[in-house]
Design an enzyme around this catalytic site. Structure first.
Site, PDB file in Angstrom:
ATOM      1  N   PRO A  10     -44.010 -13.216 -35.213  1.00 31.43           N
ATOM      2  CA  PRO A  10     -43.614 -14.233 -33.542  1.00 31.43           C
ATOM      3  C   PRO A  10     -43.751 -14.279 -32.489  1.00 31.43           C
ATOM      4  CG  PRO A  10     -41.426 -13.949 -34.906  1.00 31.43           C
ATOM      5  CD  PRO A  10     -42.700 -12.934 -35.743  1.00 31.43           C
ATOM      6  N   ASN A  11     -43.934 -14.595 -31.591  1.00 34.16           N
ATOM      7  CA  ASN A  11     -43.974 -14.677 -30.395  1.00 34.16           C
ATOM      8  C   ASN A  11     -45.388 -14.294 -29.709  1.00 34.16           C
ATOM      9  OD1 ASN A  11     -41.932 -16.667 -28.787  1.00 34.16           O
ATOM     10  ND2 ASN A  11     -40.384 -14.948 -30.210  1.00 34.16           N
ATOM     11  N   ARG A  18     -45.560 -13.054 -21.581  1.00 37.57           N
ATOM     12  CA  ARG A  18     -44.219 -13.104 -22.151  1.00 37.57           C
ATOM     13  C   ARG A  18     -43.954 -11.766 -21.798  1.00 37.57           C
ATOM     14  NH1 ARG A  18     -42.989 -10.056 -28.048  1.00 37.57           N
ATOM     15  NH2 ARG A  18     -40.734 -10.571 -28.519  1.00 37.57           N
ATOM     16  N   TYR A  23     -44.526  -5.457 -22.990  1.00 34.62           N
ATOM     17  CA  TYR A  23     -44.918  -6.240 -23.482  1.00 34.62           C
ATOM     18  C   TYR A  23     -46.108  -5.645 -23.170  1.00 34.62           C
ATOM     19  CZ  TYR A  23     -42.130  -7.999 -26.929  1.00 34.62           C
ATOM     20  OH  TYR A  23     -40.215  -7.712 -27.149  1.00 34.62           O
ATOM     21  N   ASN A  74     -47.187  -6.174 -37.422  1.00 34.53           N
ATOM     22  CA  ASN A  74     -46.397  -6.012 -35.856  1.00 34.53           C
ATOM     23  C   ASN A  74     -45.677  -7.613 -36.533  1.00 34.53           C
ATOM     24  OD1 ASN A  74     -44.660  -5.986 -34.208  1.00 34.53           O
ATOM     25  ND2 ASN A  74     -45.999  -5.639 -33.157  1.00 34.53           N
ATOM     26  N   ALA A  77     -39.845 -10.336 -34.315  1.00 29.80           N
ATOM     27  CA  ALA A  77     -38.074  -9.955 -34.465  1.00 29.80           C
ATOM     28  C   ALA A  77     -37.889 -10.033 -35.774  1.00 29.80           C
ATOM     29  CB  ALA A  77     -38.135 -11.289 -33.966  1.00 29.80           C
ATOM     30  N   GLU A  99     -46.836  -0.119 -40.034  1.00 28.41           N
ATOM     31  CA  GLU A  99     -46.124  -0.613 -39.206  1.00 28.41           C
ATOM     32  C   GLU A  99     -46.352  -0.431 -37.379  1.00 28.41           C
ATOM     33  OE1 GLU A  99     -42.061   0.387 -39.310  1.00 28.41           O
ATOM     34  OE2 GLU A  99     -41.531  -1.585 -38.196  1.00 28.41           O
ATOM     35  N   HIS A 101     -45.747  -1.314 -32.754  1.00 26.30           N
ATOM     36  CA  HIS A 101     -44.613  -1.895 -32.449  1.00 26.30           C
ATOM     37  C   HIS A 101     -45.470  -2.280 -30.751  1.00 26.30           C
ATOM     38  CE1 HIS A 101     -41.784  -3.492 -35.512  1.00 26.30           C
ATOM     39  NE2 HIS A 101     -41.628  -2.451 -35.181  1.00 26.30           N
ATOM     40  N   ARG A 108     -34.410   0.321 -27.582  1.00 25.15           N
ATOM     41  CA  ARG A 108     -34.184  -0.826 -26.492  1.00 25.15           C
ATOM     42  C   ARG A 108     -32.452  -1.012 -27.563  1.00 25.15           C
ATOM     43  NH1 ARG A 108     -38.944  -4.801 -27.432  1.00 25.15           N
ATOM     44  NH2 ARG A 108     -38.005  -6.071 -26.016  1.00 25.15           N
TER      45      ARG A 108
HETATM   46  C1  DHK Z   1     -42.169  -7.586 -30.792  1.00 23.62           C
HETATM   47  C2  DHK Z   1     -41.501  -7.943 -31.050  1.00 23.62           C
HETATM   48  O1  DHK Z   1     -41.810  -9.410 -31.145  1.00 23.62           O
HETATM   49  C3  DHK Z   1     -39.728  -8.090 -30.493  1.00 23.62           C
HETATM   50  O2  DHK Z   1     -39.150  -8.776 -31.723  1.00 23.62           O
HETATM   51  C4  DHK Z   1     -39.509  -6.296 -31.466  1.00 23.62           C
HETATM   52  C5  DHK Z   1     -41.264  -5.729 -31.272  1.00 23.62           C
HETATM   53  C6  DHK Z   1     -40.337  -5.839 -31.374  1.00 23.62           C
HETATM   54  C7  DHK Z   1     -43.077  -5.402 -30.370  1.00 23.62           C
HETATM   55  O3  DHK Z   1     -42.275  -4.018 -30.142  1.00 23.62           O
HETATM   56  O4  DHK Z   1     -44.515  -5.084 -30.686  1.00 23.62           O
HETATM   57  O5  DHK Z   1     -37.917  -6.051 -31.815  1.00 23.62           O
END
Ligand code: DHK
Length: 149
Positions: A10-11, A18, A23, A74, A77, A99, A101, A108
Site C-alpha cells: 500500500p501507498n 509521497r 522516500y 516490499n 505498511a 524483503e 524497503h 524509524r
Molecule cells: C514503505 C512503507 O510504506 C512503510 O509503511 C514501511 C516501507 C517502510 C519502505 O521503506 O519501503 O514502514
C-alpha cells in the site's frame, strides 16, 4: 513461468509525491523501469505488481505457487501488521524471498521495527532506495533454483 514476482504494498503507488524527503523523488514506474532494466541484463523475466489491498497481495502470492523461482516483496505498511501475508509466504516452497524497503524501518518509529516478512525472508535489503530492488534481483540471480525442465 515468470522468474521473479515483485510485489509492492500500500501507498507505494504514490511514490514521487509521497513524503519525498523520506522516500525520494522516484515514482513506482521509475522503480519498475529500473527492475526491468536489471532483470533484462540478468536474463530474468519479472512480473511487477502493486496493490493497496492485503487480500489481493495474499491471492497473488497463493497464485504464484509453483510458477515463480524468486520473490521480491516490499509489503510497505503490511510488513508490520500482516500475519495473512506471512502465512501466504509460507506456502512458497523452494522460492527465495527477498524483503525490500526503500527506507530502513528499523531506524524509524518503533511500530515499524517489527517485520512479519522478515520471519520468512531469506534476505532483507533496507535503506537503499530504489536501488534496493536492483540489489535484490542481483541476490536472487545468485541463489534462485535453476528453472525446472
Ligand atoms: C514503505 C512503507 O510504506 C512503510 O509503511 C514501511 C516501507 C517502510 C519502505 O521503506 O519501503 O514502514
Amino acid at each position: 513461468m515468470t522468474d521473479v514476482l515483485i510485489l509492492n504494498g500500500p501507498n507505494l503507488n504514490m511514490l514521487g509525491v509521497r513524503e519525498p524527503a523520506l522516500y525520494g523523488p522516484a515514482t513506482l514506474a521509475d522503480v519498475e523501469a529500473l527492475c526491468r532494466n536489471k532483470a533484462g541484463a540478468l536474463g530474468l523475466t519479472i512480473d511487477f505488481r502493486q496493490s493497496n489491498h492485503e487480500g489481493e497481495l495474499v491471492t497473488w502470492i497463493q497464485e504464484a505457487r509453483g510458477k515463480i523461482r524468486g520473490l521480491i516483496i516490499n509489503a510497505a505498511a503490511y510488513t508490520h501488521t500482516s500475519v495473512a501475508i506471512l502465512d501466504a509466504l509460507k506456502l512458497l516452497e523452494n522460492v527465495p524471498i527477498i524483503e525490500v524497503h526503500l527506507t530502513d524501518p528499523k531506524t524509524r518509529e518503533e511500530f515499524r521495527h517489527l517485520s512479519y516478512i522478515e520471519m520468512v525472508a531469506d534476505h532483507t535489503i533496507a535503506g537503499d532506495g530504489p536501488n534496493g530492488y536492483v540489489l535484490a534481483l542481483e541476490h536472487l540471480s545468485e541463489v534462485m533454483p535453476a528453472p525446472s525442465a
